[in-house]
Motif scaffolding. Structure first.
Motif, PDB file in Angstrom:
ATOM      1  N   ASN A 172     -50.340 -20.674  -5.847  1.00  0.00           N
ATOM      2  CA  ASN A 172     -50.590 -19.286  -5.470  1.00  0.00           C
ATOM      3  C   ASN A 172     -49.856 -18.874  -4.192  1.00  0.00           C
ATOM      4  N   THR A 173     -49.099 -19.779  -3.577  1.00  0.00           N
ATOM      5  CA  THR A 173     -48.376 -19.478  -2.355  1.00  0.00           C
ATOM      6  C   THR A 173     -47.088 -18.736  -2.677  1.00  0.00           C
ATOM      7  N   ASP A 174     -46.765 -17.723  -1.874  1.00  0.00           N
ATOM      8  CA  ASP A 174     -45.504 -17.008  -2.036  1.00  0.00           C
ATOM      9  C   ASP A 174     -44.410 -17.854  -1.377  1.00  0.00           C
ATOM     10  N   HIS A 175     -43.561 -18.465  -2.195  1.00  0.00           N
ATOM     11  CA  HIS A 175     -42.522 -19.362  -1.691  1.00  0.00           C
ATOM     12  C   HIS A 175     -41.191 -18.663  -1.427  1.00  0.00           C
ATOM     13  N   ALA A 176     -41.084 -17.384  -1.717  1.00  0.00           N
ATOM     14  CA  ALA A 176     -39.809 -16.671  -1.604  1.00  0.00           C
ATOM     15  C   ALA A 176     -39.292 -16.689  -0.174  1.00  0.00           C
ATOM     16  N   GLY A 177     -38.080 -17.199  -0.004  1.00  0.00           N
ATOM     17  CA  GLY A 177     -37.443 -17.231   1.305  1.00  0.00           C
ATOM     18  C   GLY A 177     -37.970 -18.280   2.252  1.00  0.00           C
ATOM     19  N   ARG A 178     -38.815 -19.168   1.782  1.00  0.00           N
ATOM     20  CA  ARG A 178     -39.391 -20.212   2.642  1.00  0.00           C
ATOM     21  C   ARG A 178     -38.895 -21.586   2.205  1.00  0.00           C
ATOM     22  N   ALA A 179     -38.682 -22.453   3.168  1.00  0.00           N
ATOM     23  CA  ALA A 179     -38.268 -23.824   2.864  1.00  0.00           C
ATOM     24  C   ALA A 179     -39.486 -24.602   2.371  1.00  0.00           C
ATOM     25  N   VAL A 180     -39.384 -25.177   1.195  1.00  0.00           N
ATOM     26  CA  VAL A 180     -40.479 -25.969   0.644  1.00  0.00           C
ATOM     27  C   VAL A 180     -40.258 -27.458   0.868  1.00  0.00           C
ATOM     28  N   MET A 181     -39.010 -27.846   1.134  1.00  0.00           N
ATOM     29  CA  MET A 181     -38.673 -29.240   1.447  1.00  0.00           C
ATOM     30  C   MET A 181     -37.607 -29.254   2.527  1.00  0.00           C
ATOM     31  N   LEU A 182     -37.695 -30.256   3.380  1.00  0.00           N
ATOM     32  CA  LEU A 182     -36.672 -30.476   4.402  1.00  0.00           C
ATOM     33  C   LEU A 182     -36.118 -31.881   4.222  1.00  0.00           C
ATOM     34  N   PHE A 183     -34.841 -32.051   4.483  1.00  0.00           N
ATOM     35  CA  PHE A 183     -34.217 -33.367   4.435  1.00  0.00           C
ATOM     36  C   PHE A 183     -33.320 -33.511   5.653  1.00  0.00           C
ATOM     37  N   GLY A 184     -33.514 -34.601   6.369  1.00  0.00           N
ATOM     38  CA  GLY A 184     -32.660 -34.860   7.524  1.00  0.00           C
ATOM     39  C   GLY A 184     -33.382 -35.692   8.568  1.00  0.00           C
ATOM     40  N   SER A 185     -32.785 -35.724   9.747  1.00  0.00           N
ATOM     41  CA  SER A 185     -33.310 -36.513  10.849  1.00  0.00           C
ATOM     42  C   SER A 185     -33.763 -35.589  11.976  1.00  0.00           C
ATOM     43  N   LEU A 186     -35.064 -35.548  12.200  1.00  0.00           N
ATOM     44  CA  LEU A 186     -35.578 -34.735  13.299  1.00  0.00           C
ATOM     45  C   LEU A 186     -35.128 -35.283  14.649  1.00  0.00           C
ATOM     46  N   LYS A 187     -34.745 -36.550  14.691  1.00  0.00           N
ATOM     47  CA  LYS A 187     -34.233 -37.125  15.942  1.00  0.00           C
ATOM     48  C   LYS A 187     -32.938 -36.455  16.378  1.00  0.00           C
ATOM     49  N   GLN A 188     -32.186 -35.921  15.427  1.00  0.00           N
ATOM     50  CA  GLN A 188     -30.915 -35.272  15.751  1.00  0.00           C
ATOM     51  C   GLN A 188     -31.085 -33.828  16.203  1.00  0.00           C
ATOM     52  N   VAL A 189     -32.190 -33.185  15.861  1.00  0.00           N
ATOM     53  CA  VAL A 189     -32.326 -31.756  16.159  1.00  0.00           C
ATOM     54  C   VAL A 189     -33.520 -31.420  17.042  1.00  0.00           C
ATOM     55  N   SER A 190     -34.369 -32.379  17.370  1.00  0.00           N
ATOM     56  CA  SER A 190     -35.574 -32.094  18.139  1.00  0.00           C
ATOM     57  C   SER A 190     -35.473 -32.645  19.552  1.00  0.00           C
ATOM     58  N   HIS A 191     -36.019 -31.863  20.481  1.00  0.00           N
ATOM     59  CA  HIS A 191     -36.032 -32.263  21.885  1.00  0.00           C
ATOM     60  C   HIS A 191     -37.452 -32.140  22.411  1.00  0.00           C
ATOM     61  N   PHE A 192     -37.859 -33.124  23.198  1.00  0.00           N
ATOM     62  CA  PHE A 192     -39.187 -33.156  23.793  1.00  0.00           C
ATOM     63  C   PHE A 192     -39.068 -32.718  25.246  1.00  0.00           C
ATOM     64  N   GLY A 193     -39.820 -31.708  25.616  1.00  0.00           N
ATOM     65  CA  GLY A 193     -39.751 -31.205  26.991  1.00  0.00           C
ATOM     66  C   GLY A 193     -41.083 -31.357  27.692  1.00  0.00           C
ATOM     67  N   ASP A 194     -41.048 -31.856  28.902  1.00  0.00           N
ATOM     68  CA  ASP A 194     -42.233 -32.028  29.734  1.00  0.00           C
ATOM     69  C   ASP A 194     -42.410 -30.755  30.563  1.00  0.00           C
ATOM     70  N   ARG A 195     -43.367 -29.910  30.203  1.00  0.00           N
ATOM     71  CA  ARG A 195     -43.571 -28.642  30.907  1.00  0.00           C
ATOM     72  C   ARG A 195     -44.361 -28.832  32.195  1.00  0.00           C
ATOM     73  N   ARG A 196     -45.259 -29.789  32.195  1.00  0.00           N
ATOM     74  CA  ARG A 196     -46.031 -30.091  33.398  1.00  0.00           C
ATOM     75  C   ARG A 196     -46.384 -31.573  33.375  1.00  0.00           C
TER      76      ARG A 196
END
Length: 127
Positions: free
Chosen positions: A55-79
């Motif tokens: 029943n979810t509207d999937h139009a225009g939404r990514a339903v699966m991702l493939f790749g390495s989050l290590k290559q695109v994600s950064h962890f920032g220490d705000r405090r």
């Protein structure tokens, strides 16, 4: 080292990967259950944040991702980690109350191009 993974909801896994495995010849119940934790040599990570359900509207939404989050994600220490203690709260029981808080941010640098693949690519449905 291979760090790419498949990210999807449990509904997407059942609708896509389990059906593909069931349609292949020679699979039994045991192979179907074990096939959904790895697919084509890549780990399958289930997440409730990706769209799931009929029943979810999937139009225009990514339903699966493939790749390495290590290559695109950064962890920032705000405090930095802050510690505070209070001995008055549990004074009659010789107790000390300790509180530790921190703030952090995770940023995903995904390319805004629909033609150039980045560290993570998504399967987006148009209907």
């Amino acid at each position: 080292k291979k760090t790419a993974k498949l990210y999807m909801s449990s509904g997407a896994r059942d609708a896509v990967l389990t059906r593909l495995a069931a349609s292949a010849n020679g699979n039994d119940t045991l192979s179907l259950q074990s096939a959904v934790s790895r697919w084509a040599g890549y780990e399958v990570v289930l997440t409730p944040t990706l769209p799931s359900g009929a029943n979810t509207d999937h139009a225009g939404r990514a339903v699966m991702l493939f790749g390495s989050l290590k290559q695109v994600s950064h962890f920032g220490d705000r405090r930095a980690l802050e510690l505070a203690w209070d001995s008055s709260f549990g004074f009659d029981r010789d107790q000390l109350t300790l509180r530790a808080t921190t703030r952090f941010d995770i940023v995903h640098d995904l390319p805004k191009s629909t033609t150039v693949a980045g560290g993570v690519v998504g399967l987006v449905l148009n209907t």
